[in-house]
Enzyme design. Structure first.
Site, PDB file in Angstrom:
ATOM      1  CB  SER A 108      -0.876   0.040   1.251  1.00 24.98           C
ATOM      2  OG  SER A 108      -1.661  -1.108   1.349  1.00 24.98           O
TER       3      SER A 108
HETATM    4  N1  SAH Z   1       0.832  -5.401   4.401  1.00 21.24           N
HETATM    5  C1  SAH Z   1       1.430  -5.811   3.159  1.00 21.24           C
HETATM    6  C2  SAH Z   1       0.480  -5.607   2.002  1.00 21.24           C
HETATM    7  C3  SAH Z   1       0.377  -6.836   1.184  1.00 21.24           C
HETATM    8  S1  SAH Z   1      -0.908  -6.857  -0.016  1.00 21.24           S
HETATM    9  C4  SAH Z   1       2.767  -5.145   2.936  1.00 21.24           C
HETATM   10  O1  SAH Z   1       3.152  -4.270   3.729  1.00 21.24           O
HETATM   11  O2  SAH Z   1       3.465  -5.527   1.998  1.00 21.24           O
HETATM   12  C5  SAH Z   1      -2.085  -7.929   0.763  1.00 21.24           C
HETATM   13  C6  SAH Z   1      -1.645  -9.342   1.002  1.00 21.24           C
HETATM   14  O3  SAH Z   1      -2.762 -10.049   1.537  1.00 21.24           O
HETATM   15  C7  SAH Z   1      -1.185 -10.122  -0.220  1.00 21.24           C
HETATM   16  O4  SAH Z   1       0.127 -10.543  -0.040  1.00 21.24           O
HETATM   17  C8  SAH Z   1      -2.152 -11.306  -0.275  1.00 21.24           C
HETATM   18  O5  SAH Z   1      -1.547 -12.510  -0.688  1.00 21.24           O
HETATM   19  C9  SAH Z   1      -2.602 -11.392   1.165  1.00 21.24           C
HETATM   20  N2  SAH Z   1      -3.841 -12.116   1.409  1.00 21.24           N
HETATM   21  C10 SAH Z   1      -5.004 -12.099   0.689  1.00 21.24           C
HETATM   22  N3  SAH Z   1      -5.911 -12.933   1.257  1.00 21.24           N
HETATM   23  C11 SAH Z   1      -5.310 -13.477   2.361  1.00 21.24           C
HETATM   24  C12 SAH Z   1      -5.710 -14.410   3.363  1.00 21.24           C
HETATM   25  N4  SAH Z   1      -6.918 -14.993   3.354  1.00 21.24           N
HETATM   26  N5  SAH Z   1      -4.834 -14.729   4.332  1.00 21.24           N
HETATM   27  C13 SAH Z   1      -3.602 -14.171   4.365  1.00 21.24           C
HETATM   28  N6  SAH Z   1      -3.155 -13.306   3.457  1.00 21.24           N
HETATM   29  C14 SAH Z   1      -3.993 -12.951   2.462  1.00 21.24           C
END
Ligand code: SAH
Length: 261
Positions: A108
């Site tokens: 993000s």
């Molecule tokens: N906080 C992260 C943002 C990652 S984007 C950062 O700082 O980089 C959101 C992430 O959520 C993705 O990597 C995706 O794979 C994950 N995601 C989506 N659904 C999920 C679930 N059910 N359990 C765990 N992770 C999930």
């Protein structure tokens, strides 16, 4: 583990002195520690210094955009975002933009991270207790959270990103960050109850386990598709009287998916 290359020389370093970065209640006993991130090894010839200056500039912009929580500003100032992005994107690491982190996922933009952190803390005088993060991604937000909470449990459903986050976070030696591989829709009951839960991926509804694992007095911040069919940031406060939900501004997060891959 492959080390990140040092900070690139092509970044614009004309943002002033690193001393400009004094956002956190400077001098206050309650101010959070700068953390290991701020002391991480610097690159050759002052490039590390320049990453400090560019980060300070990012934090100043966040403050100008309305982020007022000193703890949040200090945490954003402490974590070296450029160490979490692809080497080819390092010169964009401190711009207010979301960036790809592989496997179709994104980190993000700083403003959104700061906004969510501020909502999560909602002006609390000290650190949050145990926090659950759904969607570790590259690990950046988990690193920011490590400055704001006593313990951080962060779940990722994609093995490739879980491993990447582990590699990214290793040099920071954040003893209070616990990376978990699994489906975050089930939460992580072993760490419950949580003072705060934050999701970095948005679904059609908030999974019941999250609401169950939230402590009374705790707060959940997550993107969710609302009745209007648009994704918006949702805050849920769990009180002794029940759950109180507030729908805030529109956001664009990657979808919350079930299962692991
Ligand atoms: N906080 C992260 C943002 C990652 S984007 C950062 O700082 O980089 C959101 C992430 O959520 C993705 O990597 C995706 O794979 C994950 N995601 C989506 N659904 C999920 C679930 N059910 N359990 C765990 N992770 C999930």
């Amino acid at each position: 583990m492959t080390r990140r290359p040092s900070f690139p020389a092509r970044i614009d370093f004309s943002h002033g002195q690193p001393t400009a970065a004094r956002p956190a209640g400077a001098g206050s006993k309650a101010a959070p520690r700068a953390g290991a991130a701020a002391r991480a090894p610097v690159g050759p010839q002052g490039l590390g210094m320049d990453s400090v200056a560019v980060r300070a500039s990012m934090v100043q912009k966040l403050a100008a955009q309305g982020v007022a929580d000193k703890w949040v500003l200090q945490a954003m100032n402490a974590v070296e975002r450029h160490r979490f992005v692809d080497p080819a994107l390092v010169n964009q690491a401190y711009e207010d933009t979301s960036l790809p982190i592989g496997l179709g996922q994104t980190i993000s933009k700083p403003n959104v991270v700061a906004r969510m952190m501020e909502l999560l803390r909602h002006g609390q005088p000290g650190k949050l207790g145990r926090v659950l993060e759904i969607g570790t991604g590259c690990g950046y937000q988990a690193a920011v959270l490590s400055h704001l909470a006593t313990e951080v449990y962060s779940i990722e459903r994609l093995r490739g990103l879980h491993d990447k986050a582990r590699d990214n976070l290793r040099p920071f030696r954040l003893a209070n960050v616990h990376l978990l591989f699994g489906d975050g829709m089930a939460g992580f009951p072993k760490g419950a109850p949580y003072a705060a839960i934050i999701a970095a991926a948005g679904g059609e509804a908030l999974p019941q386990p999250w609401l169950e694992q939230l402590a009374v007095g705790g707060r959940l911040v997550a993107p969710m598709v609302t009745a209007a069919g648009q994704q918006a940031l949702v805050v849920v406060d769990k009180t002794a009287q029940g759950l109180q939900q507030t729908v805030l501004e529109a956001v664009h997060f990657v979808p919350l998916k079930s299962g692991i891959a």
